[in-house]
Design an enzyme around this catalytic site. Sequence first.
Site, PDB file in Angstrom:
ATOM      1  CG  HIS A 192      -2.123  -1.021   1.164  1.00 62.56           C
ATOM      2  ND1 HIS A 192      -2.702  -0.619   0.049  1.00 62.56           N
ATOM      3  CD2 HIS A 192      -2.490  -2.124   1.648  1.00 62.56           C
ATOM      4  CE1 HIS A 192      -3.765  -1.774   0.031  1.00 62.56           C
ATOM      5  NE2 HIS A 192      -3.817  -2.767   1.386  1.00 62.56           N
ATOM      6  CB  CYS A 216      -2.298   3.368  -4.396  1.00 61.33           C
ATOM      7  SG  CYS A 216      -3.824   2.306  -4.266  1.00 61.33           S
TER       8      CYS A 216
END
Length: 404
Positions: free
Chosen positions: A163, A205
């Site tokens: 993440h 991301c």
Amino acid sequence: MSWNIGRGPASFFIAYICLMWISNSVGVNSLTSTERSTSRHESNWAVLVSTSRFWLNYRHIVNTMSIYHVVKRLGIPDSNIILMIPDDMACNARNPLPAQLFNNESHLLDVYGQDVEVDYRGYEVTVSNFLQVLTGRHDSNVPRSKRLISDASSNVLVYLSGHGGNEFIKFNDVEELLAQDLADALAQMAEKGRYRELLMIVETCEAATLLQRVSAPNVITIASSQKEQQSLSFKSDPELGLSLIDRFTYQTLAFFESIDIKSMATLADLFGTYSYEFMQSHFSYRMTNATRRPRDVKLTNFWGSVADVRTTTDRGPQDNMYHGDAQLGRYMAAYVEEDGPWDIDCMLLQADMPNEPKTLLKNFRSTSSPSGWGVRNQEAIYAWSGFVALCCLALYIIIATRNA
């Protein structure tokens, strides 16, 4: 008999050519001795990292384990792979398939149970340990198996999955690796001669923001998404109740289905298969201070090795595939046909050829000659120019002797 060579401009010119050839030959030999030793990529290394804990992040470990099987399948041995995973998925109490991890709902390929050697597991997967692996700044009691023992002849592949956000990626949900810290670590690697070329791939991301500060030479970076874009998941499994893999990694695996150690496929070929229609994010790449274009970089320069690895176990599914999707070829082909030219963010992409003639000459000089003997064009130029200079010198001496 005496030789009256003379002291005219011609004699000084020939002497100058000879001295330049000797000095250049010595310099080239010292420079290319390492390059010759790695022409078959015998010193390739891989650092593969999943940075996420907790059951819902199952796919991040599966991403990393899938890439692990690719590089191992292409010849990089476990001794040259540093594998860092939180390792709490296979034995998680919520896992209905204990000690197994799958990247497809068919459950044909267990990416956890096929000859896997984990070097850093659980809470050992920290920012500090990752940076120490890159820079080699370990405590003296860290065993050799946990060290990246690369040198100036090594090509290094670094893969990160987890993440992330704007200029960071989370480690174990308790700390963050920042873009500047990563850039500094790669700069240290360059200063210490810990790689020849380095390829870093980030699946998270806003991945491009983590790589945008990198300035170390001969580093190629690939990001799965750009700023304010997510790196999306794929392959929901009703039995496990979660997603099994991320789209960027899945599309990468699709390309490597047809790759072996003898493949001539390049980075440009891989880039041409990345589909925004499928990934719903724009990948990007940067080549910092590199002399080669993507079309000149073979994938096996980083993803494989000439080491002939044979495992003691019976042949399993990993010998024929990197995931369990038997329909993947047709499935991915449909997306590639629908998608237009791959898109990249010009703000995050280094200019490919800022000075075309100069760079082409540099590429020609650094490219291997067609002889197949591991000799670069630059070496061939020096060798032939020296040979011609010696011939001219001999001819000049003969003429001068006769005139005398």
